[in-house]
Design a protein around this motif. Structure first.
Motif, PDB file in Angstrom:
ATOM      1  N   GLU A  42    -107.316  -9.920  33.871  1.00  0.00           N
ATOM      2  CA  GLU A  42    -108.007 -11.209  33.886  1.00  0.00           C
ATOM      3  C   GLU A  42    -108.582 -11.439  35.278  1.00  0.00           C
ATOM      4  O   GLU A  42    -107.997 -11.023  36.280  1.00  0.00           O
ATOM      5  CB  GLU A  42    -107.043 -12.347  33.530  1.00  0.00           C
ATOM      6  CG  GLU A  42    -106.437 -12.211  32.143  1.00  0.00           C
ATOM      7  CD  GLU A  42    -105.358 -13.246  31.865  1.00  0.00           C
ATOM      8  OE1 GLU A  42    -105.329 -14.278  32.584  1.00  0.00           O
ATOM      9  OE2 GLU A  42    -104.538 -13.033  30.960  1.00  0.00           O
ATOM     10  N   THR A  74    -107.168 -18.146  36.011  1.00  0.00           N
ATOM     11  CA  THR A  74    -108.000 -17.004  35.619  1.00  0.00           C
ATOM     12  C   THR A  74    -109.040 -17.464  34.598  1.00  0.00           C
ATOM     13  O   THR A  74    -109.101 -18.641  34.232  1.00  0.00           O
ATOM     14  CB  THR A  74    -107.148 -15.879  35.004  1.00  0.00           C
ATOM     15  OG1 THR A  74    -106.742 -16.252  33.675  1.00  0.00           O
ATOM     16  CG2 THR A  74    -105.930 -15.580  35.864  1.00  0.00           C
ATOM     17  N   ASN A  75    -109.834 -16.521  34.135  1.00  0.00           N
ATOM     18  CA  ASN A  75    -110.835 -16.829  33.121  1.00  0.00           C
ATOM     19  C   ASN A  75    -110.206 -17.099  31.756  1.00  0.00           C
ATOM     20  O   ASN A  75    -110.913 -17.453  30.807  1.00  0.00           O
ATOM     21  CB  ASN A  75    -111.849 -15.690  33.005  1.00  0.00           C
ATOM     22  CG  ASN A  75    -111.191 -14.347  32.718  1.00  0.00           C
ATOM     23  OD1 ASN A  75    -110.083 -14.075  33.166  1.00  0.00           O
ATOM     24  ND2 ASN A  75    -111.871 -13.486  31.994  1.00  0.00           N
ATOM     25  N   ARG A  76    -108.882 -16.972  31.644  1.00  0.00           N
ATOM     26  CA  ARG A  76    -108.207 -17.211  30.360  1.00  0.00           C
ATOM     27  C   ARG A  76    -107.145 -18.298  30.423  1.00  0.00           C
ATOM     28  O   ARG A  76    -107.005 -19.098  29.497  1.00  0.00           O
ATOM     29  CB  ARG A  76    -107.566 -15.906  29.868  1.00  0.00           C
ATOM     30  CG  ARG A  76    -108.575 -14.812  29.547  1.00  0.00           C
ATOM     31  CD  ARG A  76    -107.866 -13.591  29.011  1.00  0.00           C
ATOM     32  NE  ARG A  76    -108.806 -12.504  28.732  1.00  0.00           N
ATOM     33  CZ  ARG A  76    -108.457 -11.288  28.312  1.00  0.00           C
ATOM     34  NH1 ARG A  76    -107.167 -11.013  28.125  1.00  0.00           N
ATOM     35  NH2 ARG A  76    -109.375 -10.364  28.095  1.00  0.00           N
ATOM     36  N   THR A  77    -106.361 -18.310  31.516  1.00  0.00           N
ATOM     37  CA  THR A  77    -105.221 -19.230  31.556  1.00  0.00           C
ATOM     38  C   THR A  77    -104.802 -19.428  33.008  1.00  0.00           C
ATOM     39  O   THR A  77    -105.584 -19.189  33.934  1.00  0.00           O
ATOM     40  CB  THR A  77    -104.053 -18.683  30.707  1.00  0.00           C
ATOM     41  OG1 THR A  77    -103.005 -19.638  30.671  1.00  0.00           O
ATOM     42  CG2 THR A  77    -103.543 -17.366  31.244  1.00  0.00           C
ATOM     43  N   GLY A 131    -110.256  -8.479  36.761  1.00  0.00           N
ATOM     44  CA  GLY A 131    -110.982  -8.467  35.503  1.00  0.00           C
ATOM     45  C   GLY A 131    -111.673  -7.158  35.226  1.00  0.00           C
ATOM     46  O   GLY A 131    -112.145  -6.919  34.111  1.00  0.00           O
TER      47      GLY A 131
END
Length: 371
Positions: free
Chosen positions: A169, A185-188, A31
């Motif tokens: 990410e 991850t913080n997204r997907t 990230g």
């Protein structure tokens, strides 16, 4: 094969390049920007004399040699400064440790020089070498590395293969499956065949979710940059409880509780001004500027100071690669671990550094699931 590498420091970058060179598709997760963590904070010395055992010293010296083999083909030979190191201590106990390490290195066929104070001053005229130690140890093969530039360029070289991809990410969880793993991850999330955890101090939180005990201690560290206008300093200097080296118009300064060991978990972080005072004592003409800056952070320190490399116990498709001495060891570790991940068998050289030497699962792993 699709491999996820977690952590874009020098270890993760080196793994990404070697895996891609072995025709594997790689997703590199971080990230933050490459080299911005422990790799960027590191004093960045290339060293083998600090190793505590003959096996580890041999491993470290081979790793140092491999750096240039990796750097030349990707145009990074100028990032490696093999300027040599000078080491001394006026403390009798620390001096004995230093001489034992030097003797160990000679026994492994490495070049070590024993200098008088006057001989050392001929090489580095601006050193003061306060306290007149009995002997100064010079290791001509050691030096330092532009770690951030090296890390970024290695990632660029990996991406240029067309098989590596940088994913900006943050990895939050690894979920093992029978035939692979899920990287959250913080997204997907991403479904992959293998995972290599190379995220330094971030590794403990991911291991906790895998119901495994922590592998590293988080040790505070400080790096001080001093504008320097005196005569050039060519060597990496390990002087008593301070170490420093030149970097362009600056001196880079770090603390060294013991120049013959990788770490000291009880290390007291000195202020930047205190570091300046210690360096000033070791120079004849300090000629420092006023804009002194200090960066504080943390470094991953395995409990026994040695690398932790290999398959995570109880997890067929999850590997770890973490060490305090990543600047020296990362490319060589990546070369060896890639051999195992590629399926060419176990690498005996890594046997002393397996995670199972002190890591036991805390309990049964959680039932794999997709969300």
């Amino acid at each position: 094969m699709l491999v996820a590498v977690v952590g874009a420091g020098i270890m993760g970058a080196s793994l990404t390049l070697h895996l891609a060179a072995n025709k594997m598709t790689v997703l590199l997760f971080d990230g933050a920007s490459p080299g911005s963590g422990a790799s960027g904070l590191s004093f960045a010395s290339l060293s083998f004399l600090a190793a505590a055992t003959p096996n580890f010293m041999q491993f470290s010296s081979e790793a140092l040699n491999y750096h240039m083999d990796l750097a030349r083909p990707i145009g990074l030979a100028d990032s490696i400064r093999a300027t040599g190191s000078l080491r001394w201590s006026t403390d009798p106990t620390q001096n004995k440790k230093l001489l034992r390490a030097a003797n160990m290195a000679e026994g492994l066929g490495r070049t070590v020089e024993y200098l008088s104070r006057n001989d050392a001053l001929k090489l580095e005229p601006n050193l003061n070498i306060a306290g007149a130690p009995d002997v100064i140890v010079r290791v001509p093969e050691e030096g330092w590395l532009d770690s951030v530039r090296f890390t970024k360029r290695v990632i660029d070289a990996a991406i240029a293969t067309g098989l590596a991809h940088s994913v900006s990410e943050k990895c939050t969880r690894i979920e093992p499956l029978k035939q692979g793993a899920v990287v959250w991850t913080n997204r997907t999330c991403y479904l992959v065949d293998m995972v290599v955890l190379a995220c330094g101090i971030g590794i403990n939180s991911l291991l906790e979710d895998l119901a495994c005990a922590p592998l590293v201690n988080e040790v505070p560290d400080e790096l001080t940059r001093i504008p320097y206008f005196g005569p050039p300093i060519e060597h990496v200097v390990f002087a008593n409880h301070i170490h420093f080296r030149a970097n362009g118009p600056s001196l880079i300064v770090g603390n060294a509780g013991d120049p013959t060991s990788f770490c000291d978990s009880g290390l007291v972080i000195k202020s930047a001004r205190e570091n300046v005072g210690l360096v000033r004592r070791e120079l004849k003409k300090p000629s420092f500027g006023e804009s002194i800056t200090a960066r504080r952070g943390s470094r991953p320190t395995p409990k026994d100071g040695c690398p932790i490399v290999g398959r995570l116990p109880g997890q067929e498709r999850i590997f770890v690669a973490v060490t305090h001495a990543g600047i020296t060891l990362a490319p060589y570790v990546a070369l060896l671990l890639t051999t195992e991940i590629a399926g060419d068998g176990s690498c005996d050289v890594l046997d002393p550094f397996r995670p199972e030497r002190f890591t036991q699962p805390k309990g049964r792993n959680r039932t794999p699931r997709l969300q």
